[in-house]
Design an enzyme around this catalytic site. Sequence first.
Site, mmCIF file in Angstrom:
data_model
loop_
_atom_site.group_PDB
_atom_site.id
_atom_site.type_symbol
_atom_site.label_atom_id
_atom_site.label_comp_id
_atom_site.label_asym_id
_atom_site.label_seq_id
_atom_site.Cartn_x
_atom_site.Cartn_y
_atom_site.Cartn_z
ATOM 1 N N ILE A 158 0.834 -1.201 0.000
ATOM 2 C CA ILE A 158 0.000 0.000 0.000
ATOM 3 C C ILE A 158 0.865 1.245 0.000
ATOM 4 O O ILE A 158 0.596 2.213 -0.731
ATOM 5 C CB ILE A 158 -0.967 -0.008 1.193
ATOM 6 C CG1 ILE A 158 -1.936 -1.197 1.071
ATOM 7 C CG2 ILE A 158 -1.751 1.303 1.273
ATOM 8 C CD1 ILE A 158 -2.821 -1.398 2.288
ATOM 9 N N ARG A 239 -4.035 1.657 10.969
ATOM 10 C CA ARG A 239 -4.810 1.297 12.155
ATOM 11 C C ARG A 239 -4.786 2.488 13.099
ATOM 12 O O ARG A 239 -3.752 3.133 13.292
ATOM 13 C CB ARG A 239 -4.223 0.063 12.855
ATOM 14 C CG ARG A 239 -4.513 -1.252 12.138
ATOM 15 C CD ARG A 239 -5.994 -1.627 12.209
ATOM 16 N NE ARG A 239 -6.268 -2.941 11.640
ATOM 17 C CZ ARG A 239 -6.647 -3.153 10.389
ATOM 18 N NH1 ARG A 239 -6.761 -2.122 9.566
ATOM 19 N NH2 ARG A 239 -6.900 -4.378 9.954
ATOM 20 N N GLU A 268 -12.268 2.793 17.542
ATOM 21 C CA GLU A 268 -13.405 2.738 16.606
ATOM 22 C C GLU A 268 -14.589 2.003 17.230
ATOM 23 O O GLU A 268 -14.393 1.003 17.919
ATOM 24 C CB GLU A 268 -12.988 2.012 15.316
ATOM 25 C CG GLU A 268 -12.059 2.823 14.459
ATOM 26 C CD GLU A 268 -11.760 2.148 13.122
ATOM 27 O OE1 GLU A 268 -12.497 1.213 12.737
ATOM 28 O OE2 GLU A 268 -10.809 2.558 12.464
ATOM 29 N N HIS A 286 -13.435 4.552 8.126
ATOM 30 C CA HIS A 286 -12.758 3.316 7.729
ATOM 31 C C HIS A 286 -13.199 2.862 6.332
ATOM 32 O O HIS A 286 -13.704 1.742 6.144
ATOM 33 C CB HIS A 286 -13.011 2.208 8.752
ATOM 34 C CG HIS A 286 -11.869 1.231 8.845
ATOM 35 N ND1 HIS A 286 -11.298 0.848 10.028
ATOM 36 C CD2 HIS A 286 -11.181 0.562 7.877
ATOM 37 C CE1 HIS A 286 -10.321 -0.018 9.802
ATOM 38 N NE2 HIS A 286 -10.234 -0.210 8.490
ATOM 39 N N GLY A 288 -11.091 2.739 3.631
ATOM 40 C CA GLY A 288 -9.933 2.443 2.793
ATOM 41 C C GLY A 288 -10.183 1.396 1.729
ATOM 42 O O GLY A 288 -9.757 1.546 0.588
#
Length: 321
Positions: A158, A239, A268, A286, A288
Site C-alpha cells: 500500500i 490502524r 473505533e 474506515h 480504505g
Amino acid sequence: MTSTIAVTRWIPDEALKVLAEAGEVKLSRADRPLTPDELREFVRGSSAIVGMLHDRIDGEVADAAGPDLKVVANVAVGYDNIDVPALAGRGITVTNTPGVLTDATADLAFGLILAVTRRLGEGERLLRSRTPWSFHLGFLLGSSLQDKTLGIVGLGQIGQAVARRALGFGMRIVYSGRSRAAEDVEKTLGAKYVPFDELLRSSDVVSLHCPLTPETRHLVDADALKAMKPGAYLINTTRGPVVHEAALADALEAGEIAGAGLDVFEAEPEVEPRLLDRENVVLTPHLGSATVETRTAMAVLAAENVASVLTGGNPLTEVRP
C-alpha cells in the site's frame, strides 16, 4: 460430517457461495459487532470462522469453538485483532486478505491528502451550510503538493501504491520502516530510506502504512508530532492506535501541524471529540477498502482460504506466527 462455518457479519453473496461448497454456513444476523460473549457462543462447534477486523479472536474464542476449529479467516490485511500465536499453538490456521485492497486503500489515502491540503471538506461544508461567499484571491487557500516531500511510514504494497500516486503529483518520496525496500523499488519510486525522526522533520505530508504492533502503537505521539513541520499534514489509513489521538488533538490545537486526514481511529467507532470540531481535519469512517470490487474480492479470498483448508488443501494467504 459436514463442517460448520461461522461468519460473524454480512459478506457478499459471491463469498457465501464459495463457503457453501465447503460446509454449512452459519451467518450472524446482527448488524453490529458481536460482544465477546456473543462471539464465543456464536462460534461454538464451528470448523471455521470468517471474522472481521472488529472481532477479537483469541484462545478463549478458539476453545469456545471447540476441537474441530481448523481455520480463522480474517477479512482484512491487518490481523492485530487475532492472537496468532495462541491459535497456532492449537493447530489452527490463520489467514488474511493481502493484495486485493492495495489500490483502493492507496486511492483513499491520496484522497485524504488532497482533501486536507486543498481544504475540500471546508469548502463543501461552507456551501452546504448556505454561507454567503464570493471568489477572491485569498479565499480558502490550501497547500500545493508539487515539489513537496511525502514521508511514508511502511513502504509495503500500500505504501508503494501511495508513492506511485504521489509521483504523479510531483512529490519527492522518503520512507522509514522496520527494513529497507528492495533496491529496484527504491529506484523506481525515487524513494530514499531515512530514520523515522528524520522523516518527521523533513516531510510535508506523513502517511502511515505500517501494521499495528506493540512497537507501532502510539508511534505518532506528542513527541513525534512536535518533530513534524508546522505546515505538515498527517494521514492515517492503517490502524487507529498507531496515532495517539488525544496528542494529535493537542498538536492541532497548538498549531504544531497544519492538519490531518484520518480513516481509522484509536477506539473505533468512537472518535476523539476535539477532532470532530476542527476544520483542518478530514475524517472518513474506515473506507480504505470500501469499493464494491475490493470488499467483494476480500470476502472471496477469505472464503477461498476457508474452503481450501477444510478440503485438505493449503491456505492461499496464511498468517504465520
